[in-house]
Enzyme design. Structure first.
Site, PDB file in Angstrom:
ATOM      1  N   CYS A 161       0.983  -1.330   0.043  1.00  0.00           N
ATOM      2  CA  CYS A 161      -0.030  -0.051   0.085  1.00  0.00           C
ATOM      3  C   CYS A 161       0.736   1.206  -0.046  1.00  0.00           C
ATOM      4  N   HIS A 162       0.391   2.355  -0.310  1.00  0.00           N
ATOM      5  CA  HIS A 162       1.177   3.819  -0.590  1.00  0.00           C
ATOM      6  C   HIS A 162       1.774   4.159   0.714  1.00  0.00           C
ATOM      7  N   THR A 163       1.450   3.937   1.734  1.00  0.00           N
ATOM      8  CA  THR A 163       2.021   4.605   2.848  1.00  0.00           C
ATOM      9  C   THR A 163       3.169   3.585   3.258  1.00  0.00           C
ATOM     10  N   HIS A 175       1.321  -3.129   6.395  1.00  0.00           N
ATOM     11  CA  HIS A 175       0.233  -2.819   7.278  1.00  0.00           C
ATOM     12  C   HIS A 175      -1.071  -3.579   6.776  1.00  0.00           C
ATOM     13  N   GLU A 176      -1.056  -4.145   5.667  1.00  0.00           N
ATOM     14  CA  GLU A 176      -2.188  -4.973   4.987  1.00  0.00           C
ATOM     15  C   GLU A 176      -1.812  -6.293   4.867  1.00  0.00           C
ATOM     16  N   CYS A 190      -9.512  -1.541  21.238  1.00  0.00           N
ATOM     17  CA  CYS A 190      -9.584  -2.054  22.819  1.00  0.00           C
ATOM     18  C   CYS A 190     -10.913  -2.029  23.253  1.00  0.00           C
ATOM     19  N   CYS A 248     -10.966   2.385  25.919  1.00  0.00           N
ATOM     20  CA  CYS A 248     -10.547   3.653  26.159  1.00  0.00           C
ATOM     21  C   CYS A 248     -11.500   4.651  25.848  1.00  0.00           C
ATOM     22  N   CYS A 266     -12.709   4.502  22.066  1.00  0.00           N
ATOM     23  CA  CYS A 266     -13.433   3.323  21.620  1.00  0.00           C
ATOM     24  C   CYS A 266     -14.866   3.630  22.521  1.00  0.00           C
ATOM     25  N   CYS A 298      -9.083   4.406  18.247  1.00  0.00           N
ATOM     26  CA  CYS A 298      -8.490   3.760  19.652  1.00  0.00           C
ATOM     27  C   CYS A 298      -7.122   4.414  19.850  1.00  0.00           C
ATOM     28  N   ARG A 357      -1.622   3.780  20.636  1.00  0.00           N
ATOM     29  CA  ARG A 357      -1.190   4.736  19.608  1.00  0.00           C
ATOM     30  C   ARG A 357       0.150   5.290  19.982  1.00  0.00           C
ATOM     31  N   CYS A 417      -6.521  -2.660   4.468  1.00  0.00           N
ATOM     32  CA  CYS A 417      -6.381  -1.297   4.507  1.00  0.00           C
ATOM     33  C   CYS A 417      -7.180  -0.928   3.496  1.00  0.00           C
ATOM     34  N   ARG A 427      -3.650  -3.204  -6.910  1.00  0.00           N
ATOM     35  CA  ARG A 427      -2.895  -3.957  -5.511  1.00  0.00           C
ATOM     36  C   ARG A 427      -2.047  -4.929  -6.273  1.00  0.00           C
TER      37      ARG A 427
HETATM   38  P1  NAD Z   1      -3.517   5.231  -6.119  1.00  0.00           P
HETATM   39  O1  NAD Z   1      -2.186   5.914  -6.625  1.00  0.00           O
HETATM   40  O2  NAD Z   1      -3.651   3.784  -6.494  1.00  0.00           O
HETATM   41  O3  NAD Z   1      -4.687   6.168  -6.805  1.00  0.00           O
HETATM   42  C1  NAD Z   1      -4.607   7.383  -6.831  1.00  0.00           C
HETATM   43  C2  NAD Z   1      -5.283   7.818  -8.117  1.00  0.00           C
HETATM   44  O4  NAD Z   1      -5.441   9.515  -8.282  1.00  0.00           O
HETATM   45  C3  NAD Z   1      -4.481   7.768  -9.430  1.00  0.00           C
HETATM   46  O5  NAD Z   1      -5.665   6.607 -10.291  1.00  0.00           O
HETATM   47  C4  NAD Z   1      -4.182   8.963 -10.165  1.00  0.00           C
HETATM   48  O6  NAD Z   1      -4.368   8.786 -11.548  1.00  0.00           O
HETATM   49  C5  NAD Z   1      -5.215   9.700  -9.562  1.00  0.00           C
HETATM   50  N1  NAD Z   1      -4.957  11.335  -9.532  1.00  0.00           N
HETATM   51  C6  NAD Z   1      -3.675  11.793  -9.010  1.00  0.00           C
HETATM   52  N2  NAD Z   1      -3.675  12.987  -9.001  1.00  0.00           N
HETATM   53  C7  NAD Z   1      -5.151  13.282  -9.561  1.00  0.00           C
HETATM   54  C8  NAD Z   1      -5.474  14.717  -9.707  1.00  0.00           C
HETATM   55  N3  NAD Z   1      -5.068  15.871  -9.635  1.00  0.00           N
HETATM   56  N4  NAD Z   1      -6.825  14.711 -10.352  1.00  0.00           N
HETATM   57  C9  NAD Z   1      -7.532  13.417 -10.514  1.00  0.00           C
HETATM   58  N5  NAD Z   1      -7.009  12.123 -10.069  1.00  0.00           N
HETATM   59  C10 NAD Z   1      -5.600  12.164  -9.741  1.00  0.00           C
HETATM   60  O7  NAD Z   1      -3.582   5.489  -4.594  1.00  0.00           O
HETATM   61  P2  NAD Z   1      -4.507   4.838  -3.532  1.00  0.00           P
HETATM   62  O8  NAD Z   1      -4.014   3.390  -3.090  1.00  0.00           O
HETATM   63  O9  NAD Z   1      -5.813   4.881  -4.143  1.00  0.00           O
HETATM   64  O10 NAD Z   1      -4.417   5.828  -2.320  1.00  0.00           O
HETATM   65  C11 NAD Z   1      -5.091   7.142  -2.491  1.00  0.00           C
HETATM   66  C12 NAD Z   1      -4.715   8.057  -1.111  1.00  0.00           C
HETATM   67  O11 NAD Z   1      -5.519   7.479  -0.220  1.00  0.00           O
HETATM   68  C13 NAD Z   1      -3.557   7.963  -0.898  1.00  0.00           C
HETATM   69  O12 NAD Z   1      -3.155   9.472  -0.439  1.00  0.00           O
HETATM   70  C14 NAD Z   1      -3.203   6.960   0.319  1.00  0.00           C
HETATM   71  O13 NAD Z   1      -2.196   7.453   1.189  1.00  0.00           O
HETATM   72  C15 NAD Z   1      -4.462   7.308   1.016  1.00  0.00           C
HETATM   73  N6  NAD Z   1      -5.009   6.326   2.092  1.00  0.00           N
HETATM   74  C16 NAD Z   1      -5.864   6.804   3.042  1.00  0.00           C
HETATM   75  C17 NAD Z   1      -6.277   5.950   4.114  1.00  0.00           C
HETATM   76  C18 NAD Z   1      -6.929   6.529   5.135  1.00  0.00           C
HETATM   77  O14 NAD Z   1      -7.157   5.878   6.176  1.00  0.00           O
HETATM   78  N7  NAD Z   1      -7.271   7.785   5.251  1.00  0.00           N
HETATM   79  C19 NAD Z   1      -5.888   4.476   3.967  1.00  0.00           C
HETATM   80  C20 NAD Z   1      -5.391   4.179   2.863  1.00  0.00           C
HETATM   81  C21 NAD Z   1      -4.622   5.039   1.868  1.00  0.00           C
HETATM   82  C1  022 Z   2      -2.909   3.609   5.092  1.00  0.00           C
HETATM   83  N1  022 Z   2      -3.011   5.031   5.448  1.00  0.00           N
HETATM   84  C2  022 Z   2      -2.422   5.349   4.132  1.00  0.00           C
HETATM   85  C3  022 Z   2      -2.267   4.298   3.257  1.00  0.00           C
HETATM   86  N2  022 Z   2      -2.585   3.108   4.043  1.00  0.00           N
HETATM   87  C4  022 Z   2      -3.000   5.725   6.237  1.00  0.00           C
HETATM   88  C5  022 Z   2      -2.200   6.417   6.794  1.00  0.00           C
HETATM   89  C6  022 Z   2      -2.277   7.127   8.076  1.00  0.00           C
HETATM   90  C7  022 Z   2      -3.700   7.226   8.654  1.00  0.00           C
HETATM   91  C8  022 Z   2      -4.535   6.244   8.303  1.00  0.00           C
HETATM   92  C9  022 Z   2      -4.466   5.560   7.184  1.00  0.00           C
HETATM   93  C10 022 Z   2      -3.958   8.049   9.693  1.00  0.00           C
HETATM   94  C11 022 Z   2      -4.918   8.858   9.891  1.00  0.00           C
HETATM   95  C12 022 Z   2      -4.922   9.561  11.164  1.00  0.00           C
HETATM   96  C13 022 Z   2      -4.058   8.845  11.805  1.00  0.00           C
HETATM   97  N3  022 Z   2      -3.161   8.044  10.752  1.00  0.00           N
HETATM   98  C14 022 Z   2      -3.536   9.060  13.448  1.00  0.00           C
HETATM   99  C15 022 Z   2      -4.593   8.309  14.264  1.00  0.00           C
HETATM  100  C16 022 Z   2      -4.287   8.763  15.483  1.00  0.00           C
HETATM  101  O1  022 Z   2      -3.480   9.880  15.883  1.00  0.00           O
HETATM  102  O2  022 Z   2      -5.014   8.097  16.328  1.00  0.00           O
HETATM  103  C17 022 Z   2      -2.309   7.248  11.396  1.00  0.00           C
HETATM  104  C18 022 Z   2      -2.408   5.810  11.811  1.00  0.00           C
HETATM  105  C19 022 Z   2      -1.275   5.156  12.263  1.00  0.00           C
HETATM  106  C20 022 Z   2      -0.059   5.653  12.240  1.00  0.00           C
HETATM  107  C21 022 Z   2       0.046   6.924  11.795  1.00  0.00           C
HETATM  108  C22 022 Z   2      -0.940   7.556  11.536  1.00  0.00           C
HETATM  109  C23 022 Z   2       0.977   4.722  12.831  1.00  0.00           C
HETATM  110  O3  022 Z   2       0.882   3.514  13.245  1.00  0.00           O
HETATM  111  N4  022 Z   2       2.362   5.389  12.641  1.00  0.00           N
HETATM  112  C24 022 Z   2      -4.001   5.236  11.819  1.00  0.00           C
HETATM  113 ZN    ZN Z   3      -2.659   1.145   3.499  1.00  0.00          ZN
HETATM  114 ZN    ZN Z   4      -9.669   1.846  22.415  1.00  0.00          ZN
END
Ligand code: NAD
Ligand code: 022
Ligand code: ZN
Ligand code: ZN
Length: 370
Positions: A40-42, A62-63, A92, A95, A98, A106, A110, A170, A365
């Site tokens: 995954c991206h992160t 993480h996945e 948990c 907390c 939760c 949670c 953390r 994830c 993926r």
């Molecule tokens: P990905 O690279 O597979 O997909 C991103 C898509 O966005 C691509 O298809 C790309 O062409 C498109 N894109 C890029 N710039 C663009 C623009 N300006 N306009 C329109 N489309 C555009 O990535 P992903 O795995 O789908 O992840 C997407 C985001 O979600 C990442 O930033 C990732 O870190 C985040 N994420 C967040 C969480 C969370 O819990 N909040 C969890 C997982 C991933």
């Molecule tokens: C997963 N992510 C991106 C791609 N795959 C992703 C990254 C960060 C978060 C969630 C998903 C995220 C959002 C908010 C937080 N995190 C903070 C949560 C909190 O403070 O309670 C986050 C998480 C874990 C970690 C860092 C940031 C870590 O374990 N290092 C959920």
């Molecule tokens: Zn992820």
């Molecule tokens: Zn908790």
């Protein structure tokens, strides 16, 4: 014991596949054999050095999905042989967070998780020369065996295939959860999804599950259209082909603005467009994408004063131990699809190829099978 793992030695270098030491589970911990893990991206964000909180050396990932091998003292909810999905957002159930139904964040483990450590403040991994190796997001699924807190594991049904359900750890949960748990989208709603990658496609299938009437996908890459349609996209917009401002175009397409918009790009300019493409009076924009460190978002406050809301979600708002087993059931019942999104399967030795594929935008993926 010894286990094979892909170790992030330092920022900017490829992962190194090697044997490492792994200590057994301590109080409240569980030893898991990982059977499959998604890239995954992160993981890439951390490996590249772009994450200011990135720590080294570490075992990323993480996945994943696997089987419980051994439980430490005090572990009551799991036993050897149970099938599990690691959770980077623990649950948990006791907390302050939760106990508040408004959040899934949670906080029980953390702080130590953020430092790459188990809850007692130490690491279970080390190099064969004794150098400690840090954990990552509490999971470290790029190791054939790993140790996690009991509260960071969701127990799932045993007939579900590891090489598919690892993605629920994830991507699937984040995308579907953003629709069902964060937005709580209603039947008949109109929505816009920005970014049709591994997260955006799952937002689209979440919207289909919720009964949305219109699901607009926005992406700069037209190669994403076919898969997005398959998952429920009703309209596609390529911003590069729209003349003039994108916001009025999207507002017009959605007959006054969307009820819900989702950013799955991590681009702050896209986030602004997503907010402004919401319907006046009630539209909600959900930020899923993780922006580069230090990035800021902006809009005119008038956008919020006139009833649009800006929100965000981590792990789709899912409470892992409660919700992840349900999502595995939905997959097994055919309510959601995963298989077409898993575009590549690799052995651990080729994990760096998985990172290259992701970087080049060639994979939705890539999964490593142990
Ligand atoms: P990905 O690279 O597979 O997909 C991103 C898509 O966005 C691509 O298809 C790309 O062409 C498109 N894109 C890029 N710039 C663009 C623009 N300006 N306009 C329109 N489309 C555009 O990535 P992903 O795995 O789908 O992840 C997407 C985001 O979600 C990442 O930033 C990732 O870190 C985040 N994420 C967040 C969480 C969370 O819990 N909040 C969890 C997982 C991933
Ligand atoms: C997963 N992510 C991106 C791609 N795959 C992703 C990254 C960060 C978060 C969630 C998903 C995220 C959002 C908010 C937080 N995190 C903070 C949560 C909190 O403070 O309670 C986050 C998480 C874990 C970690 C860092 C940031 C870590 O374990 N290092 C959920
Ligand atoms: Zn992820
Ligand atoms: Zn908790």
């Amino acid at each position: 014991m010894r286990t094979k793992a892909a170790v992030a030695i330092e920022a900017g270098k490829p992962l190194e596949v090697m044997d490492v030491n792994l200590e057994g589970p301590k109080e409240g911990e569980v030893l898991v054999e990982i059977k499959a893990t998604g890239i995954c991206h992160t993981d890439e964000f951390t490996l590249s050095g772009a994450d200011p909180e990135g720590l080294f050396p570490a075992i990323l990932g993480h996945e994943g999905a696997g089987v419980v091998v051994e439980v430490g003292p005090g572990v009551k909810s799991l036993k050897p042989g149970d099938h599990v999905i690691p959770l980077y957002t623990a649950e948990c159930r006791e907390c302050e967070y939760c106990l508040n139904p408004k959040t899934n964040l949670c906080q029980k483990v953390r702080s130590t998780q953020g430092q790459g450590l188990m809850p007692d403040g130490t690491s279970r991994f080390s190099m064969l020369d004794g150098t400690p190796i840090l954990h990552y997001m509490g999971c470290s699924t790029f190791s054939n065996y790993t140790v996690l807190p009991e509260i960071s594991l969701a127990k799932v049904r045993e007939d579900a295939p590891f090489d598919k359900i690892c993605y629920i750890g994830c991507g699937v949960t984040t995308g579907i959860g953003a629709v069902l748990y964060t937005a709580k989208a209603e039947i008949g709603c109109r929505a816009i999804v920005f970014g049709l990658g591994g997260i955006g496609l799952n937002v689209i299938q979440g919207l289909r599950l919720a009964g949305a009437d219109q699901i607009v996908g926005v992406d700069l890459n037209p190669a994403k259209v076919e898969m997005a349609k398959r998952f429920g996209m009703t309209d596609f917009v390529n911003p590069a082909e729209v003349e003039g401002d994108l916001v009025p175009y999207l507002v017009n397409l959605t007959k006054g603005g969307a009820d819900y918009t989702f950013d799955a790009t991590g681009n702050v300019n896209v986030m602004r467009t997503a907010l402004e493409a919401c319907h006046k009076g009630w539209g909600e924009s959900i930020i899923i994408g993780v922006a580069p460190a230090g990035a800021e978002i902006s809009t005119r406050p008038f956008q919020l004063v006139t009833g649009r809301s800006w929100r965000g979600t981590a792990f789709g708002g899912a409470r892992g131990r409660t919700d992840v087993p349900k999502i595995v059931d939905w997959y097994m019942e055919g309510k959601i699809e995963i298989d077409p999104m898993i575009t590549h399967v690799l052995p651990l030795e080729d994990i760096n190829k998985g990172f290259d594929l992701m970087h080049a935008g060639k994979s939705i993926r890539a999964v490593v099978q142990y």
